[in-house]
Design an enzyme around this catalytic site. Structure first.
Site, PDB file in Angstrom:
ATOM      1  CE1 TYR A 175     -35.220  -0.733 -25.570  1.00 13.64           C
ATOM      2  CE2 TYR A 175     -33.722  -1.130 -23.737  1.00 13.64           C
ATOM      3  CZ  TYR A 175     -33.933  -0.746 -25.046  1.00 13.64           C
ATOM      4  OH  TYR A 175     -32.873  -0.381 -25.841  1.00 13.64           O
TER       5      TYR A 175
ATOM      6  N   GLY B  15     -38.108   9.754 -32.131  1.00 10.78           N
ATOM      7  CA  GLY B  15     -37.075  10.407 -32.927  1.00 10.78           C
ATOM      8  C   GLY B  15     -37.487  11.828 -33.277  1.00 10.78           C
TER       9      GLY B  15
ATOM     10  CB  ALA C  47     -30.446  -2.100 -32.848  1.00  4.29           C
TER      11      ALA C  47
HETATM   12  N1  LIG Z   1     -28.545   4.544 -27.460  1.00  2.91           N
HETATM   13  C1  LIG Z   1     -28.220   3.515 -26.712  1.00  2.91           C
HETATM   14  O1  LIG Z   1     -27.450   3.647 -25.789  1.00  2.91           O
HETATM   15  C2  LIG Z   1     -28.789   2.133 -27.016  1.00  2.91           C
HETATM   16  C3  LIG Z   1     -28.389   1.070 -26.204  1.00  2.91           C
HETATM   17  C4  LIG Z   1     -28.882  -0.191 -26.462  1.00  2.91           C
HETATM   18  C5  LIG Z   1     -29.733  -0.408 -27.530  1.00  2.91           C
HETATM   19  N2  LIG Z   1     -30.112   0.649 -28.307  1.00  2.91           N
HETATM   20  C6  LIG Z   1     -31.055   0.365 -29.393  1.00  2.91           C
HETATM   21  O2  LIG Z   1     -30.720   1.100 -30.550  1.00  2.91           O
HETATM   22  C7  LIG Z   1     -31.918   1.522 -31.207  1.00  2.91           C
HETATM   23  C8  LIG Z   1     -31.891   3.031 -31.411  1.00  2.91           C
HETATM   24  O3  LIG Z   1     -31.854   3.662 -30.147  1.00  2.91           O
HETATM   25  P1  LIG Z   1     -31.662   5.239 -30.000  1.00  2.91           P
HETATM   26  O4  LIG Z   1     -30.820   5.450 -28.810  1.00  2.91           O
HETATM   27  O5  LIG Z   1     -31.238   5.817 -31.274  1.00  2.91           O
HETATM   28  O6  LIG Z   1     -33.144   5.670 -29.623  1.00  2.91           O
HETATM   29  P2  LIG Z   1     -34.118   6.737 -30.338  1.00  2.91           P
HETATM   30  O7  LIG Z   1     -35.355   6.782 -29.536  1.00  2.91           O
HETATM   31  O8  LIG Z   1     -33.382   8.010 -30.576  1.00  2.91           O
HETATM   32  O9  LIG Z   1     -34.372   6.064 -31.741  1.00  2.91           O
HETATM   33  C9  LIG Z   1     -35.370   5.098 -31.981  1.00  2.91           C
HETATM   34  C10 LIG Z   1     -36.083   5.491 -33.243  1.00  2.91           C
HETATM   35  O10 LIG Z   1     -37.077   4.496 -33.555  1.00  2.91           O
HETATM   36  C11 LIG Z   1     -38.279   5.150 -33.922  1.00  2.91           C
HETATM   37  N3  LIG Z   1     -39.398   4.229 -33.648  1.00  2.91           N
HETATM   38  C12 LIG Z   1     -39.811   3.754 -32.459  1.00  2.91           C
HETATM   39  N4  LIG Z   1     -40.843   2.901 -32.625  1.00  2.91           N
HETATM   40  C13 LIG Z   1     -41.077   2.850 -33.962  1.00  2.91           C
HETATM   41  C14 LIG Z   1     -42.013   2.152 -34.767  1.00  2.91           C
HETATM   42  N5  LIG Z   1     -42.914   1.321 -34.236  1.00  2.91           N
HETATM   43  N6  LIG Z   1     -41.965   2.345 -36.115  1.00  2.91           N
HETATM   44  C15 LIG Z   1     -41.066   3.187 -36.679  1.00  2.91           C
HETATM   45  N7  LIG Z   1     -40.148   3.860 -35.953  1.00  2.91           N
HETATM   46  C16 LIG Z   1     -40.153   3.700 -34.614  1.00  2.91           C
HETATM   47  C17 LIG Z   1     -38.314   6.416 -33.082  1.00  2.91           C
HETATM   48  O11 LIG Z   1     -39.166   7.422 -33.583  1.00  2.91           O
HETATM   49  C18 LIG Z   1     -36.839   6.814 -33.102  1.00  2.91           C
HETATM   50  O12 LIG Z   1     -36.558   7.652 -34.200  1.00  2.91           O
HETATM   51  C19 LIG Z   1     -33.090   1.045 -30.367  1.00  2.91           C
HETATM   52  O13 LIG Z   1     -33.582  -0.170 -30.906  1.00  2.91           O
HETATM   53  C20 LIG Z   1     -32.457   0.798 -29.021  1.00  2.91           C
HETATM   54  O14 LIG Z   1     -33.145  -0.185 -28.306  1.00  2.91           O
HETATM   55  C21 LIG Z   1     -29.668   1.918 -28.071  1.00  2.91           C
END
Ligand SMILES: NC(=O)c1ccc[n+]([C@@H]2O[C@H](COP(=O)([O-])OP(=O)(O)OC[C@H]3O[C@@H](n4cnc5c(N)ncnc54)[C@H](O)[C@@H]3O)[C@@H](O)[C@H]2O)c1
Length: 324
Positions: A145, A36, A114
């Site tokens: 993943y 992030g 999520a």
């Molecule tokens: N964007 C999509 O299309 C999509 C699709 C399916 C699922 N998701 C799920 O939604 C969630 C958010 O995805 P996103 O697209 O915003 O991704 P992203 O990478 O922008 O956000 C994930 C966030 O989690 C934080 N993070 C990761 N590991 C961590 C940990 N161990 N402790 C604390 N923080 C941690 C990262 O720093 C980041 O800010 C995820 O779980 C992802 O699997 C997203």
């Protein structure tokens, strides 16, 4: 309501924090910023009711206050991120999910996981309903993943059965919009940045693989509805309009009036051929359906990326993060 958003500094999480604050929740954002960006929530720092804690939820998710809801989004999510951090990804799905579940259970709080359409793998059934169990290679490169999320779902369901935890699972399909990272390796941000910079758009294979693209505002409305419901899920959240990746490239080029050429590259290993959610359950249980068309969502996304296209596109060649 005091709501915890793990991964709240990411793309989806930051929009969720905003939506929850807008309706008056107190929001505790937990993020280690491994994927992030603190700038995603910088504008919220002075909003009353917003708290930001830098924490790795795979180590701890304990908070000194009573919480009403936990939205667990913390996980690397884009292919370059989870390929570059395979063990951290597995830990976020396993240890991180269990720590977040424990926090919710401690306070009798609602917990929303999520999860992802990736639990369907390369689906043998099309379109995908929630009762389809998926087709995942457990040892392929994407498995860190896919299997982490499948484990997180199993763990959440076991907490509900064993401890009576108020758990809901959403399976998110491809979502796009402002605050995606230009270099996150996801198809929409990559095409948008490269089109704005006049750089070539690469189709893997012939580009006939399909995806369903959901605009971020729609997705966040679904997440909030799931937090407010008692639904155990799993519930698909995604836009069922299905496009080939080649169609997406054409639309991005047309909307951005870009001269970028389209080129072809080899298909990645285990790349799913087709993806489309059945969203009947989201409609029936949450009263949810997407409202933003791909064309409108892409216009908004292009407008957000446009101010610094060249710098961002230069960064849009994904670099593998380093596992720590
Ligand atoms: N964007 C999509 O299309 C999509 C699709 C399916 C699922 N998701 C799920 O939604 C969630 C958010 O995805 P996103 O697209 O915003 O991704 P992203 O990478 O922008 O956000 C994930 C966030 O989690 C934080 N993070 C990761 N590991 C961590 C940990 N161990 N402790 C604390 N923080 C941690 C990262 O720093 C980041 O800010 C995820 O779980 C992802 O699997 C997203």
């Amino acid at each position: 309501m005091r709501t915890v958003v793990t991964g709240g500094g990411g793309f989806l999480g930051s929009h969720l924090c905003e939506a929850l604050l807008r309706r008056g929740d107190e929001v505790w954002c937990l993020d280690d910023f491994s994927t992030g960006d603190p700038r995603n929530v910088e504008h919220l720092r002075r909003t009353p009711g917003f708290r930001l804690l830098r924490a790795d939820v795979s180590r701890t998710c304990d908070l000194p206050v009573r919480v009403d809801a936990v939205a667990h989004l913390a996980s690397p999510a884009s292919p370059p991120d989870y390929h570059g951090m395979p063990l951290r990804t597995l830990h976020a799905g396993s240890l991180g999910t269990e720590n977040a579940l424990r926090l919710a259970l401690r306070d009798g709080a609602r917990f929303v996981l999520a999860s992802t359409s990736e639990v369907y793998g390369d689906p043998a059934v099309h379109p995908q309903r929630e009762d389809y169990w998926g087709n995942v290679n457990p040892v392929g490169p994407r498995s860190v993943y896919d299997e982490a999320k499948r484990y997180a779902e199993a763990l959440s369901a076991a907490y509900r059965r064993t401890h009576g935890a108020d758990v809901g699972i959403v399976r998110i399909f491809n979502t796009y919009g402002p605050r995606m990272r230009p270099a996150d390796g996801r198809v929409v941000s990559t095409f948008v940045c490269r089109a704005l910079a006049g750089e070539p758009l690469t189709l893997y294979g012939d580009g006939s693989q399909t995806r369903s693209f959901c605009y971020v505002d729609d997705l966040v409305r679904g997440l909030v509805a799931m937090l407010d419901s008692g639904s155990p899920g799993p519930v698909n959240l995604g836009n069922p309009a299905e496009y080939t990746v080649a169609d997406l490239a054409r639309l991005v080029l047309a909307l951005s009036r870009s001269p970028s050429p389209v080129v072809h590259g080899p298909l990645p290993v285990d790349d799913p051929c087709r993806r489309r959610p059945v969203i009947t359950r989201a409609h029936d249980e949450l009263g949810w359906a997407p409202r933003v068309t791909l064309e409108e969502g892409l216009r908004r996304t292009l407008a957000w990326f446009a101010p610094a296209p060249r710098a961002q596109a230069a960064a849009a060649v994904p670099r593998a993060p380093v596992e720590t």
